[in-house]
Design an enzyme around this catalytic site. Sequence first.
Site, PDB file in Angstrom:
ATOM      1  N   THR A  30      24.334   2.846 -54.940  1.00 46.36           N
ATOM      2  CA  THR A  30      23.293   2.869 -55.500  1.00 46.36           C
ATOM      3  C   THR A  30      22.444   1.808 -55.245  1.00 46.36           C
ATOM      4  OG1 THR A  30      25.086   1.799 -56.644  1.00 46.36           O
ATOM      5  CG2 THR A  30      24.539   4.361 -57.413  1.00 46.36           C
ATOM      6  N   HIS A 120      32.961  12.261 -45.144  1.00 43.99           N
ATOM      7  CA  HIS A 120      32.239  13.721 -46.002  1.00 43.99           C
ATOM      8  C   HIS A 120      31.190  14.330 -44.485  1.00 43.99           C
ATOM      9  CE1 HIS A 120      33.718  13.219 -50.321  1.00 43.99           C
ATOM     10  NE2 HIS A 120      34.742  13.708 -49.651  1.00 43.99           N
ATOM     11  N   CYS A 131      26.895  26.907 -31.663  1.00 37.29           N
ATOM     12  CA  CYS A 131      27.553  26.163 -30.658  1.00 37.29           C
ATOM     13  C   CYS A 131      28.337  25.343 -31.054  1.00 37.29           C
ATOM     14  CB  CYS A 131      26.585  26.707 -29.180  1.00 37.29           C
ATOM     15  SG  CYS A 131      25.591  25.258 -29.452  1.00 37.29           S
TER      16      CYS A 131
HETATM   17 ZN   LIG Z   1      23.758  26.289 -30.277  1.00 41.71          ZN
END
Ligand SMILES: [Zn+2]
Length: 253
Positions: A30, A120, A131
């Site tokens: 923050t 995360h 891909c």
């Molecule tokens: Zn790709």
Amino acid sequence: MDCGDEARRAAELLVNSSYSIAFTGAGVSTESGIPDFRGPNGLWRRFDPRMAGVEYFLGDPRGFWAFYSARFKSMLSAKPNAAHLALAELERMGLIKAVITQNVDGLHSAAGSARVIEVHGSSKSVRCSRCGARAPFVDALKSYEETGEPPRCSCGGIYRPDVVLFGEPVVRLGEALDEARRSDLALVVGSSLTVHPAAEIPLLVKEGGGSLLVINMEPTEYDDLADVVMNCPAGRALESVLRESRRIIDSRP
Ligand SMILES: [Zn+2]
């Protein structure tokens, strides 16, 4: 709260631990100007979290990119603050072995932390939804702003953020849990410890007989279990812990 006494106790535990990990959340960033998404003024109080959801991305990639690019662009220019820098210095001193973070801003690495586990994901990159190839977010953003179309990989697949979207499981959890199991101290910074399963990581350290230090502006679920609680801004608290740790080390014969 003047966290001086707490900083001394925290430093003593840290210096005497054999394998400490840090666990960080939004509160560590923050002071770098990054909003706490889940806090009282957070993004998810103003927007529906499903806007950053995997279903929204799959169903409406154009709408998703309009939302995501506008909200995450500012993260690109954010700089590490005193809290990130102190954690990196504690790692260089050998007092912290790894940083497990719920943040996606990349600021721990930018500050010089070498072992960072981003459960995360990271907003610094995107990956192809077909891909899996990765590319820098800054390049994908440039392409989006120039064309107004969701950015695409050379294979034709649409790029998605490399962050964990709502509706997706956290990543590198096994690695984070392994770190917790071998740790005898967890230093929690800027996390209210409510976002599971990652929030269970510090608890695991405590359950294994280790120490728990909590630096957070507000009370957390685990304060009763903690050995030290510092309700102070993360930067100031960590600078105090760093200073006290150095003093203890320097005073040793
Ligand atoms: Zn790709």
